[in-house]
Design an enzyme around this catalytic site. Structure first.
Site, PDB file in Angstrom:
ATOM      1  N   LYS A 131    -104.210   0.639  -2.820  1.00  0.00           N
ATOM      2  CA  LYS A 131    -104.932  -0.631  -2.781  1.00  0.00           C
ATOM      3  C   LYS A 131    -104.447  -1.621  -3.843  1.00  0.00           C
ATOM      4  CE  LYS A 131    -109.051   1.134  -0.518  1.00  0.00           C
ATOM      5  NZ  LYS A 131    -108.773   2.592  -0.387  1.00  0.00           N
TER       6      LYS A 131
HETATM    7  C1  LIG Z   1    -108.851   3.229   0.881  1.00  0.00           C
HETATM    8  C2  LIG Z   1    -108.129   4.514   0.965  1.00  0.00           C
HETATM    9  C3  LIG Z   1    -107.744   5.074   2.210  1.00  0.00           C
HETATM   10  C4  LIG Z   1    -108.122   4.459   3.533  1.00  0.00           C
HETATM   11  O1  LIG Z   1    -107.473   3.241   3.791  1.00  0.00           O
HETATM   12  P1  LIG Z   1    -108.035   2.278   4.947  1.00  0.00           P
HETATM   13  O2  LIG Z   1    -107.137   1.090   4.882  1.00  0.00           O
HETATM   14  O3  LIG Z   1    -109.448   1.949   4.557  1.00  0.00           O
HETATM   15  O4  LIG Z   1    -107.950   3.018   6.223  1.00  0.00           O
HETATM   16  C5  LIG Z   1    -107.004   6.252   2.211  1.00  0.00           C
HETATM   17  N1  LIG Z   1    -106.683   6.870   1.063  1.00  0.00           N
HETATM   18  C6  LIG Z   1    -107.044   6.381  -0.153  1.00  0.00           C
HETATM   19  C7  LIG Z   1    -106.674   7.151  -1.371  1.00  0.00           C
HETATM   20  C8  LIG Z   1    -107.771   5.192  -0.243  1.00  0.00           C
HETATM   21  O5  LIG Z   1    -108.128   4.728  -1.444  1.00  0.00           O
END
Ligand SMILES: *Cc1c(COP(=O)(O)O)cnc(C)c1O
Length: 429
Positions: free
Chosen positions: A107
């Site tokens: 993210k």
């Molecule tokens: C947010 C997150 C996900 C999921 O991603 P999405 O875009 O919400 O499907 C998967 N793994 C980790 C470690 C995350 O922080």
């Protein structure tokens, strides 16, 4: 570029308005009006381009002339200040490591890009600051805190459930200071989320210019398509079809991958791998979209019962289930299966996968049985250290602490405890 609301009951807006508002006034997600595939020559020569150049080509049509090219290039350079290695785990199976950023979760890219777009849009508005309000179950908050740290014109308020995030995650949220404030909520994640939703609807808070920083925001969602281009660049010379598996929760990441395909990136197939929160796998089996309350798992960043970006995916396929199923599969795994996969990957290959990546690996293995000649890539969305409570006992190892984590772990936590919406309102003022 104009964006329309997927609820079709709100005016079209510019990129800037979509970023600042987050969600349309009719509560729909924004979607770009036109998607123009990139020239074939771009893909023919992609190996000669830097990651920054690739990202610029991929995103520029979505920004249009609302951010000058030179500024957009600077934003991209600051966003992509780390590596995105593609690591061979076993023959024909690669891990696309998205965790080398400042908070060691994928993210980081979306949060850094969004924060800098907001800062640019706010540069001439000394008075009207934006307040980013975000509820986190752990990972999002850290990436948002770090991504927005020191960004002019933006205050960040993060709500997290007291005692429900890991120690490292809590430190990432509560130790940065400056424009980042952490509220420790006496409750669970859903309580935090409810308070945030209430604040967005509260007219008396309109003057705070509240915006969200999760993947419903186009500036957090769209840059996630970069990863797929980078992996293609690395693997292109093998000249084989590519199957990507994304560990999916809100489906923002995989939805960005599908956007990359729309731009012409040759991706043979997508797998959305989930934990037991299996709303999408069930939909693909029986055609019924039937969201359920979320269940807690060891891959907790994917504990989502009603994935918010799924509607964007359906838009890209015009609700044509047959065309959709040709490009897309989705499989669900239990915690036991996830732990077993982590052990097996480590034993056979010496590779340390954390629970989200392991779910991605499982979905990929299953799908590859149908694609003889393909290469498989699973997205490793977090560094194992972020889930050390699961990884260390499962694999019987002790993980060294990376520098990014060391820098926060000894800092002092600063948070404000709240237990009601009224207290949140008082805090925001
Ligand atoms: C947010 C997150 C996900 C999921 O991603 P999405 O875009 O919400 O499907 C998967 N793994 C980790 C470690 C995350 O922080």
């Amino acid at each position: 570029m104009k964006y329309y609301s997927l609820n079709h009951n709100a005016p079209k807006v510019s990129f800037q308005e979509a970023v600042i508002q987050g969600l349309a006034s009719d509560k729909g997600l924004y979607f770009p009006e036109i998607i123009t595939p990139l020239n074939a020559s771009f893909f023919d020569t992609i190996e000669n381009l830097s990651n920054e150049e690739i990202a610029f080509e991929a995103i520029k049509q979505f920004v249009g002339d609302e951010i000058p090219e030179t500024v957009l290039k600077e934003i991209i350079a600051e966003t992509l200040c780390f590596d995105f290695p593609v690591v061979e785990v076993e023959k024909g199976i690669y891990s696309l490591e998205l965790f080398h950023g400042p908070t060691m979760a994928f993210k980081d890219v979306g949060a850094r890009f969004m924060s800098r777009c907001l800062a640019y849009f706010n540069k001439d508005k000394a008075e009207s600051k934006n307040t980013v309000l975000v509820a986190t179950s752990g990972d999002t908050g850290g990436a948002v805190a770090s991504g927005f740290l020191g960004v002019d014109g933006v205050d960040v308020v993060i709500l997290y459930p007291s005692g429900k995030v890991s120690d490292i995650q809590e430190k990432q949220l509560t130790t940065l200071g400056q424009n980042i404030k952490a509220l420790e909520v006496d409750g669970v994640f859903d309580d935090c989320q409810d308070m945030v939703k209430k604040a967005f609807l509260d007219e008396s808070l309109a003057h705070k210019n509240l915006t969200s920083a999760n993947s419903i925001n186009i500036a957090r969602w769209l840059p996630q398509m970069f990863y797929f281009f980078f992996a293609y660049k690395t693997l292109k010379s093998q000249n084989k079809p590519l199957v990507f598996s994304c560990p999916s929760g809100n489906f923002g990441n995989i939805c960005a991958g599908i956007m990359a395909k729309k731009l012409g990136l040759p991706i043979e197939h997508f797998v959305a791998s989930t934990n037991v929160n299996d709303t999408v796998p069930r939909f693909l089996e029986n055609g019924k979209y039937d969201p359920k309350p979320s269940k807690a798992t060891i891959s907790n960043a994917m504990d989502v019962g009603n994935p918010s970006n799924f509607i964007r995916i359906q838009e890209m396929y015009q609700n044509d289930l047959k065309a959709f199923k040709k490009d897309f599969s989705s499989y669900s795994y239990t915690d036991e299966e996830t732990l077993e996969a982590m052990k097996q990957i480590y034993k056979a290959n010496g590779y340390i996968a954390e629970p989200h990546g392991a779910v991605g690996y499982l979905g990929l293995k299953k799908e590859l049985q149908k694609h003889n000649n393909a290469i498989g890539i699973f997205l490793e969305t977090a560094h194992p250290i972020k889930f050390l409570d699961v990884v260390e006992p499962a694999l019987g190892i002790t993980l060294p602490i990376p520098t990014q984590i060391k820098s926060v772990i000894n800092e002092e936590k600063v948070s404000v405890k709240i237990s009601s919406y009224e207290e949140l309102k008082d805090f925001l003022g």
